[in-house]
Motif scaffolding. Structure first.
Motif, PDB file in Angstrom:
ATOM      1  N   THR A 169       0.912  -1.301  -0.085  1.00 39.55           N
ATOM      2  CA  THR A 169      -0.134   0.094  -0.080  1.00 39.55           C
ATOM      3  C   THR A 169       0.968   1.200  -0.050  1.00 39.55           C
ATOM      4  OG1 THR A 169      -0.019   0.201   2.538  1.00 39.55           O
ATOM      5  CG2 THR A 169      -1.913  -1.176   1.418  1.00 39.55           C
ATOM      6  N   ASP A 170       0.177   2.462  -0.283  1.00 36.59           N
ATOM      7  CA  ASP A 170       1.149   3.552  -0.400  1.00 36.59           C
ATOM      8  C   ASP A 170       1.267   3.922   1.122  1.00 36.59           C
ATOM      9  OD1 ASP A 170       1.289   4.068  -2.739  1.00 36.59           O
ATOM     10  OD2 ASP A 170      -0.681   5.036  -3.235  1.00 36.59           O
ATOM     11  N   MET A 171       2.201   4.429   1.633  1.00 32.44           N
ATOM     12  CA  MET A 171       2.534   4.823   3.066  1.00 32.44           C
ATOM     13  C   MET A 171       1.721   6.245   3.132  1.00 32.44           C
ATOM     14  SD  MET A 171       6.062   5.649   5.005  1.00 32.44           S
ATOM     15  CE  MET A 171       6.755   4.014   4.467  1.00 32.44           C
ATOM     16  N   GLU A 172       0.798   6.360   4.056  1.00 29.24           N
ATOM     17  CA  GLU A 172       0.083   7.553   4.361  1.00 29.24           C
ATOM     18  C   GLU A 172       0.111   7.548   6.011  1.00 29.24           C
ATOM     19  OE1 GLU A 172      -3.859   7.056   2.839  1.00 29.24           O
ATOM     20  OE2 GLU A 172      -3.191   7.015   0.792  1.00 29.24           O
ATOM     21  N   GLY A 173       1.353   7.999   6.673  1.00 28.02           N
ATOM     22  CA  GLY A 173       1.444   8.066   7.921  1.00 28.02           C
ATOM     23  C   GLY A 173       1.257   6.661   8.613  1.00 28.02           C
ATOM     24  N   HIS A 174       0.453   6.652   9.523  1.00 24.32           N
ATOM     25  CA  HIS A 174       0.125   5.390  10.324  1.00 24.32           C
ATOM     26  C   HIS A 174      -1.464   5.053   9.954  1.00 24.32           C
ATOM     27  CE1 HIS A 174       3.711   5.481  12.790  1.00 24.32           C
ATOM     28  NE2 HIS A 174       3.500   6.488  12.930  1.00 24.32           N
ATOM     29  N   THR A 175      -2.143   5.781   9.116  1.00 18.36           N
ATOM     30  CA  THR A 175      -3.380   5.588   9.012  1.00 18.36           C
ATOM     31  C   THR A 175      -3.818   4.196   8.122  1.00 18.36           C
ATOM     32  OG1 THR A 175      -3.669   7.133   7.041  1.00 18.36           O
ATOM     33  CG2 THR A 175      -4.052   7.922   9.041  1.00 18.36           C
ATOM     34  N   ASP A 176      -2.734   3.897   7.307  1.00 19.75           N
ATOM     35  CA  ASP A 176      -2.908   2.669   6.144  1.00 19.75           C
ATOM     36  C   ASP A 176      -2.856   1.547   7.121  1.00 19.75           C
ATOM     37  OD1 ASP A 176       0.334   2.107   4.845  1.00 19.75           O
ATOM     38  OD2 ASP A 176      -0.215   3.662   6.596  1.00 19.75           O
ATOM     39  N   VAL A 177      -2.028   1.481   8.163  1.00 19.16           N
ATOM     40  CA  VAL A 177      -2.035   0.412   8.976  1.00 19.16           C
ATOM     41  C   VAL A 177      -3.404  -0.141   9.666  1.00 19.16           C
ATOM     42  CG1 VAL A 177      -0.896  -0.905  10.974  1.00 19.16           C
ATOM     43  CG2 VAL A 177       0.339   0.595   9.271  1.00 19.16           C
ATOM     44  N   TRP A 178      -3.715   1.200  10.342  1.00 18.52           N
ATOM     45  CA  TRP A 178      -5.097   0.893  11.070  1.00 18.52           C
ATOM     46  C   TRP A 178      -6.134   0.442   9.974  1.00 18.52           C
ATOM     47  CZ3 TRP A 178      -5.314   0.172  15.757  1.00 18.52           C
ATOM     48  CH2 TRP A 178      -4.610   0.761  16.618  1.00 18.52           C
ATOM     49  N   ASN A 179      -6.313   1.285   8.645  1.00 12.76           N
ATOM     50  CA  ASN A 179      -7.292   0.729   7.782  1.00 12.76           C
ATOM     51  C   ASN A 179      -6.952  -0.600   7.429  1.00 12.76           C
ATOM     52  OD1 ASN A 179      -8.113   3.429   7.525  1.00 12.76           O
ATOM     53  ND2 ASN A 179      -6.718   3.941   5.833  1.00 12.76           N
ATOM     54  N   VAL A 180      -5.683  -1.258   6.877  1.00 12.30           N
ATOM     55  CA  VAL A 180      -5.842  -2.670   6.850  1.00 12.30           C
ATOM     56  C   VAL A 180      -6.220  -3.468   8.037  1.00 12.30           C
ATOM     57  CG1 VAL A 180      -4.131  -4.411   6.445  1.00 12.30           C
ATOM     58  CG2 VAL A 180      -3.783  -2.352   5.031  1.00 12.30           C
ATOM     59  N   SER A 181      -5.993  -3.156   9.189  1.00 13.63           N
ATOM     60  CA  SER A 181      -6.249  -3.831  10.101  1.00 13.63           C
ATOM     61  C   SER A 181      -8.044  -3.896  10.622  1.00 13.63           C
ATOM     62  CB  SER A 181      -5.675  -3.261  11.599  1.00 13.63           C
ATOM     63  OG  SER A 181      -6.226  -3.865  12.818  1.00 13.63           O
ATOM     64  N   ASN A 182      -8.511  -2.708  10.330  1.00 13.77           N
ATOM     65  CA  ASN A 182     -10.128  -2.523  10.440  1.00 13.77           C
ATOM     66  C   ASN A 182     -10.602  -3.489   9.121  1.00 13.77           C
ATOM     67  OD1 ASN A 182      -9.945  -0.946  12.562  1.00 13.77           O
ATOM     68  ND2 ASN A 182      -9.830   1.051  11.264  1.00 13.77           N
ATOM     69  N   ARG A 183     -10.035  -3.355   8.015  1.00 15.64           N
ATOM     70  CA  ARG A 183     -10.767  -4.063   7.034  1.00 15.64           C
ATOM     71  C   ARG A 183     -10.760  -5.479   7.412  1.00 15.64           C
ATOM     72  NH1 ARG A 183      -8.757  -2.117   1.235  1.00 15.64           N
ATOM     73  NH2 ARG A 183     -10.158  -3.902   0.724  1.00 15.64           N
ATOM     74  N   VAL A 184      -9.438  -6.154   7.800  1.00 17.00           N
ATOM     75  CA  VAL A 184      -9.525  -7.473   8.155  1.00 17.00           C
ATOM     76  C   VAL A 184     -10.382  -7.784   9.144  1.00 17.00           C
ATOM     77  CG1 VAL A 184      -7.798  -9.327   8.959  1.00 17.00           C
ATOM     78  CG2 VAL A 184      -6.865  -7.766   7.465  1.00 17.00           C
ATOM     79  N   TYR A 185     -10.550  -6.989  10.339  1.00 16.21           N
ATOM     80  CA  TYR A 185     -11.691  -7.350  11.499  1.00 16.21           C
ATOM     81  C   TYR A 185     -12.885  -7.403  10.672  1.00 16.21           C
ATOM     82  CZ  TYR A 185      -8.492  -7.766  15.317  1.00 16.21           C
ATOM     83  OH  TYR A 185      -7.626  -8.251  16.309  1.00 16.21           O
ATOM     84  N   ASP A 186     -13.164  -6.576   9.659  1.00 10.68           N
ATOM     85  CA  ASP A 186     -14.721  -6.506   9.194  1.00 10.68           C
ATOM     86  C   ASP A 186     -14.672  -7.839   8.538  1.00 10.68           C
ATOM     87  OD1 ASP A 186     -15.305  -4.299  10.254  1.00 10.68           O
ATOM     88  OD2 ASP A 186     -14.732  -3.065   8.427  1.00 10.68           O
ATOM     89  N   LEU A 187     -13.728  -8.521   7.666  1.00 11.18           N
ATOM     90  CA  LEU A 187     -13.920  -9.372   7.080  1.00 11.18           C
ATOM     91  C   LEU A 187     -14.011 -10.825   8.098  1.00 11.18           C
ATOM     92  CD1 LEU A 187     -11.226  -9.177   4.178  1.00 11.18           C
ATOM     93  CD2 LEU A 187     -13.608  -8.936   4.060  1.00 11.18           C
ATOM     94  N   ARG A 188     -13.385 -10.705   9.181  1.00 13.57           N
ATOM     95  CA  ARG A 188     -13.773 -11.747  10.342  1.00 13.57           C
ATOM     96  C   ARG A 188     -15.056 -11.683  10.643  1.00 13.57           C
ATOM     97  NH1 ARG A 188     -13.634 -11.037  15.881  1.00 13.57           N
ATOM     98  NH2 ARG A 188     -13.011 -12.690  17.098  1.00 13.57           N
ATOM     99  N   LYS A 189     -15.583 -10.714  11.007  1.00 13.26           N
ATOM    100  CA  LYS A 189     -16.882 -10.378  11.481  1.00 13.26           C
ATOM    101  C   LYS A 189     -17.982 -11.295  10.243  1.00 13.26           C
ATOM    102  CE  LYS A 189     -20.676  -7.179  12.917  1.00 13.26           C
ATOM    103  NZ  LYS A 189     -20.919  -5.705  12.808  1.00 13.26           N
ATOM    104  N   LYS A 190     -17.800 -11.093   9.206  1.00 10.09           N
ATOM    105  CA  LYS A 190     -18.416 -11.611   8.110  1.00 10.09           C
ATOM    106  C   LYS A 190     -18.267 -12.920   8.021  1.00 10.09           C
ATOM    107  CE  LYS A 190     -18.609  -7.592   5.068  1.00 10.09           C
ATOM    108  NZ  LYS A 190     -17.883  -7.057   3.594  1.00 10.09           N
ATOM    109  N   GLU A 191     -17.222 -13.694   8.331  1.00  9.34           N
ATOM    110  CA  GLU A 191     -17.084 -15.064   8.518  1.00  9.34           C
ATOM    111  C   GLU A 191     -17.569 -15.591   9.740  1.00  9.34           C
ATOM    112  OE1 GLU A 191     -14.898 -17.319   6.422  1.00  9.34           O
ATOM    113  OE2 GLU A 191     -15.395 -15.961   5.087  1.00  9.34           O
ATOM    114  N   LEU A 192     -17.798 -15.065  10.934  1.00 12.30           N
ATOM    115  CA  LEU A 192     -18.310 -15.515  11.762  1.00 12.30           C
ATOM    116  C   LEU A 192     -20.011 -15.479  11.635  1.00 12.30           C
ATOM    117  CD1 LEU A 192     -16.307 -13.788  14.787  1.00 12.30           C
ATOM    118  CD2 LEU A 192     -16.502 -15.979  14.276  1.00 12.30           C
TER     119      LEU A 192
END
Length: 207
Positions: A169-192
């Motif tokens: 991903t493009d480096m955008e401060g620390h926000t892209d790390v949180w964006n990736v983390s949030n997206r993965v947790y959203d997918l985890r919720k859908k799997e549950l």
């Protein structure tokens, strides 16, 4: 005359004796008289397959079949260990300052091997001076392999390597790390939710 009458009566009258039933000790059932005999070996009755027993070692495999919708394990699947517990989907977060990029190395792990797996993955980049290890993302999930595939399927906006386990991903401060983390947790919720809906379906149909 009497002798003639007696002779006629004895010829026309038939006395039926009661049938004597024989006790069947062997348990064999004889076919009715006149049934043709079939030569050759008798065919065994088909045995219906038993339902798989749910045990701590078989549960991950059964759960994978539900979430992955397949009886075949994915390529390069990790070996199942009965002592493993709490599957994890992990991301080794790396920075590439020269190109202003971040790279995420994705792999599956478990609670009792988490530290060793992170160390092993991090060693892959020890001699790569263009990479800098900055963070980790660890997601607890019922089926790490199913979530692994879902990330590959949903993260189409990322640039992936040929193996399908590293994306940038493009480096955008620390926000892209949180964006990736949030997206993965959203997918985890859908799997549950998907798993819960499947369990409700089995309960409603009494399967």
């Amino acid at each position: 005359m009497e002798a003639q009458i007696q002779e006629t009566d004895s010829s026309s009258t038939q006395v039926k004796l009661p049938e004597i039933q024989v006790l069947n000790i062997s348990g064999r059932v004889k076919p009715p008289h006149g049934t043709p005999r079939i030569r050759g070996k008798k065919k065994k009755a088909p045995v219906s397959p038993e339902a798989p027993r749910v045990t701590p070692s078989s549960f991950p495999a059964i759960l994978s079949r539900i979430l992955l919708k397949s009886n075949e394990p994915p390529e390069n699947a990790p070996k199942l260990n009965p002592s493993d517990s709490s599957p994890r989907l992990c991301f080794l977060c790396l920075e590439k300052p020269a190109t202003r990029k971040r790279a995420y190395h994705m792999f599956t792990s478990a609670e009792n091997t988490l530290g060793r797996d992170y160390t092993r993955t991090q060693k892959l980049y020890e001699n790569r001076k263009d990479y800098k290890h900055v963070n980790n993302i660890t997601v607890d999930t019922p089926c790490a392999r199913a979530l692994y595939r879902r990330v590959q399927k949903e993260f189409t906006d990322m640039v992936w390597n040929k193996q399908g386990n590293v994306f940038e991903t493009d480096m955008e401060g620390h926000t892209d790390v949180w964006n990736v983390s949030n997206r993965v947790y959203d997918l985890r919720k859908k799997e549950l939710e998907r798993l819960i809906n499947f369990i409700k379906f089995l309960s409603a149909t009494k399967s």
